[in-house]
Write a protein that holds these residues in place. Structure first.
Motif, mmCIF file in Angstrom:
data_model
loop_
_atom_site.group_PDB
_atom_site.id
_atom_site.type_symbol
_atom_site.label_atom_id
_atom_site.label_comp_id
_atom_site.label_asym_id
_atom_site.label_seq_id
_atom_site.Cartn_x
_atom_site.Cartn_y
_atom_site.Cartn_z
ATOM 1 N N ARG A 243 -1.034 -24.611 99.756
ATOM 2 C CA ARG A 243 -1.180 -25.951 100.339
ATOM 3 C C ARG A 243 -2.338 -26.703 99.679
ATOM 4 N N ASP A 244 -3.441 -25.997 99.443
ATOM 5 C CA ASP A 244 -4.578 -26.637 98.774
ATOM 6 C C ASP A 244 -4.196 -27.074 97.363
ATOM 7 N N ILE B 191 -7.445 -26.933 90.406
ATOM 8 C CA ILE B 191 -6.083 -26.386 90.482
ATOM 9 C C ILE B 191 -6.016 -25.040 89.771
ATOM 10 N N GLU B 192 -6.676 -24.941 88.624
ATOM 11 C CA GLU B 192 -6.653 -23.687 87.874
ATOM 12 C C GLU B 192 -7.346 -22.573 88.657
ATOM 13 N N LYS B 193 -8.489 -22.908 89.292
ATOM 14 C CA LYS B 193 -9.187 -21.901 90.099
ATOM 15 C C LYS B 193 -8.329 -21.443 91.266
ATOM 16 N N LEU B 194 -7.694 -22.429 91.913
ATOM 17 C CA LEU B 194 -6.848 -22.074 93.052
ATOM 18 C C LEU B 194 -5.661 -21.215 92.613
ATOM 19 N N ARG B 195 -5.100 -21.503 91.447
ATOM 20 C CA ARG B 195 -3.980 -20.698 90.964
ATOM 21 C C ARG B 195 -4.425 -19.269 90.660
ATOM 22 N N LEU B 196 -5.620 -19.143 90.122
ATOM 23 C CA LEU B 196 -6.136 -17.794 89.884
ATOM 24 C C LEU B 196 -6.335 -17.047 91.199
ATOM 25 N N GLU B 197 -6.836 -17.776 92.200
ATOM 26 C CA GLU B 197 -6.992 -17.161 93.521
ATOM 27 C C GLU B 197 -5.635 -16.733 94.073
ATOM 28 N N VAL B 198 -4.627 -17.612 93.899
ATOM 29 C CA VAL B 198 -3.279 -17.275 94.391
ATOM 30 C C VAL B 198 -2.775 -16.029 93.699
ATOM 31 N N GLN B 199 -2.967 -15.932 92.378
ATOM 32 C CA GLN B 199 -2.520 -14.749 91.654
ATOM 33 C C GLN B 199 -3.221 -13.494 92.158
ATOM 34 N N LYS B 200 -4.511 -13.623 92.447
ATOM 35 C CA LYS B 200 -5.262 -12.462 92.925
ATOM 36 C C LYS B 200 -4.731 -11.999 94.273
#
Length: 587
Positions: A390-391, A432-441
């Motif tokens: 969502r973020d 967005i890139e940081k959040l995507r990395l968090e999502v992957q983690k």
């Protein structure tokens, strides 16, 4: 005079009719105020019991009973809205309309009674003119008689001169002429009065009375229509109110006690396996008590429980440190062995476990929610992934909006500088890139948990098959870790982790006794052990199990005295000895 009395009576009656209208208007006004007050109280009541945002109450509304109550609150809000509709319709259709009508009625009434008084005054004036003409005619007649008598008297008197007689004769004639003129005037006035009187009583007054009657009848009809409207306003909202009540009934009927119970189960389900049976300990014969290999706080070497706090503990605090040993490896420096320990894949899980224990002791929950039971951990990770997605969507929406704004600025430079949004766009891209990395983690952790849960589910299915075919062996599952007294010890005690001295950690790399065999396993697939601490196996190979899966997906096996290491639990079919607790087959 009688007509004047009738006008007075009519005036009083029509004023009473207007008073009735105004009384009804006041009644409707007070009714609308009551409806508004009732609607306001209902709305406040509904709002009072609505769940507060970002509170625990919101989570409770996943239960059907709570959702039914929420639906009831919403319907009561709509119910209150219908009472507001009643108030609005009564105000516009009754109060407003009747108020304007009363003003018009007062003007009309005033006009009619003004016309009636004017007609009454006119007939009275005509009557007065007739009376004056009549009196004048009577007076002139009397004067003419007296003049005639005086003339006759003078004419009969021989002593009166002829001139006096002529004068008396002329006077008598004059009076007769005046009497004739008065008679003619009286006759004309009388005819005029009779005509006016006829028109007054047969035309003007009936017409005025007819208007007053029509006005009064319209008033009566109007108040009757208003009373019907008063009822219709209520009747119009009855279907909607009935629908609200039907929705409340429907919400009540939608309550599913089975579903609510299942939600409670899902919410608090841990995913742990129940502990195995407690072994019978026969104290009549000297024997050593069996120590569970799943307890991380007990020694595996001599079968005796070591103290948890203080001193140099020989307890197996580090379950993954034992590698494929050779005489050369045993003589390697401690620093080199520690580096190998930290870089081998299975041992990283042990370090993660240590970090988890440290974070819990410091009061902050682990980022991967590993302190929670498997099922609860999966739900928390899924919630975190959804929240991060969502973020990401919000950040992408902002980026799209800024991109459109930049395009507008490029096409119309007078509206703004396109370069002014570049910095913000760069920030959004980084976010967005940081959040995507968090999502992957978090998705990685989620996949790991779901993989374990699915393996356990499959293992339970295979367990029943194996127990039916091998009644002498009990299937083993790494999920169930117990100490000798049957208590659950999934991870090393946090107190122990925090209080073990550094010398204990060093001793784990010193000489150790070989771990006892707790079962056997069959390799289902070929595995190439390329990482430090793993061992290669061939499909169909039979090996010994010396340490069961601790929940990280790795099982420790031994081929011979010098070859042992870790293999993925999903690559082998494990058969623990009968005395191993919580036995289950892993496939």
């Amino acid at each position: 005079m009688k007509q004047k009395d009738q006008f007075d009576n009519l005036e009083k009656h029509t004023q009473w009719g207007i008073d009735v209208l105004e009384k009804f208007i006041k009644f409707v006004k007070e009714r609308t105020e009551i409806e508004l007050s009732y609607a306001k109280q209902l709305r406040n009541l509904s709002k009072k019991y609505q769940p507060k945002k970002n509170s625990r109450e919101e989570e409770e509304y996943r239960y059907t009973s709570a959702r039914a109550f929420l639906a009831t609150l919403n319907e009561m809000n709509d119910y209150a809205g219908q009472h507001e509709v009643i108030s609005e319709n009564m105000t516009s259709l009754i109060t407003g309309e009747l108020t304007r009508y009363v003003q018009e009625l007062k003007q009309e009434r005033k006009s009619h009674f003004h016309d009636g008084r004017k007609a009454q005054q006119h007939i009275e004036t005509c009557w007065k003119q007739l009376e004056a003409s009549k009196r004048r005619f009577e007076r002139d007649c009397k004067e003419a008689d007296r003049a005639q008598q005086y003339f006759e008297k003078m004419d009969a008197d021989i002593n009166v001169t002829k001139a006096d007689v002529e004068k008396a004769r002329q006077q008598a004639q004059l009076r007769h002429q005046m009497a004739e003129d008065s008679k003619a005037e009286y006759s004309s006035t009388l005819q005029k009065f009779n005509s006016e009187q006829h028109d007054h009583y047969y035309t003007h007054i009936p017409h005025i009375f007819q208007k007053i009657q029509e006005m009064e009848e319209r008033r009566i009809v109007r108040i009757g229509e208003s009373m019907k409207t008063f009822a219709e306003v209520d009747r119009q909202v009855i279907p909607i109110i009935g629908k609200c009540l039907d929705e409340i009934t429907k919400a009540a009927e939608s309550i599913d006690h089975k579903n609510d119970s299942q939600l409670v189960i899902e919410a608090f389900k841990s995913g742990f396996e129940p502990p195995g049976d407690v072994d019978f300990e026969d104290f009549t014969q000297p024997m050593k008590r069996t120590v569970s290999e799943s307890s991380l706080s007990n020694s595996r070497g001599d079968g005796k429980s070591e103290p948890k706090f203080g001193g140099k503990s020989k307890g197996k605090l580090w379950p993954f440190i034992k590698k494929n040993k050779s005489p050369k490896q045993q003589k390697e420096p401690l620093s080199h062995r520690f580096n190998e320990f930290m870089t081998s894949k299975p041992k990283i899980h042990c370090f993660r476990s240590l970090k988890r224990g440290l974070s819990l002791k410091l009061g902050a929950g682990p980022e991967d929610f590993s302190n929670l039971p498997p099922e609860q951990r999966r739900k928390k990770l899924q919630q975190k992934v959804d929240e991060l997605n969502r973020d990401i969507q919000k950040e992408m929406d902002q980026r799209d909006a800024l991109t459109k704004m930049k395009d507008v600025y490029i096409k119309n430079p007078q509206m703004g500088d396109a370069a002014s949004v570049d910095h913000r766009l760069a920030e959004l891209g980084q976010n967005i890139e940081k959040l995507r990395l968090e999502v992957q983690k978090f998705e990685g952790w989620l996949a790991e948990v779901e993989g374990r849960l699915s393996m356990r589910s499959e293992a339970r299915r295979q367990s029943g098959l194996y127990e039916a075919q091998n009644p002498s062996a009990v299937n083993s599952c790494a999920q169930d870790r117990e100490s000798p007294d049957g208590s659950y010890t999934e991870e090393q005690s946090q107190e122990t982790e925090m209080k073990v001295p550094a010398t204990d950690f060093d001793d784990e790399f010193d000489d150790e006794e070989p771990l006892p065999t707790i079962g056997t396993c069959k390799a289902l697939y070929t595995f190439e052990g390329q990482n430090e601490g793993t061992i290669s196996v061939a499909e169909g190979e039979m090996l010994y199990v010396i340490e069961e899966d601790k929940g990280d997906g790795w099982t420790r096996i031994r081929r011979n005295e010098d070859e042992e290491g870790y293999v993925p639990t999903s690559y082998v079919e494990v058969y623990l000895d009968k005395n191993a607790k919580g036995a289950m087959t892993y496939i």
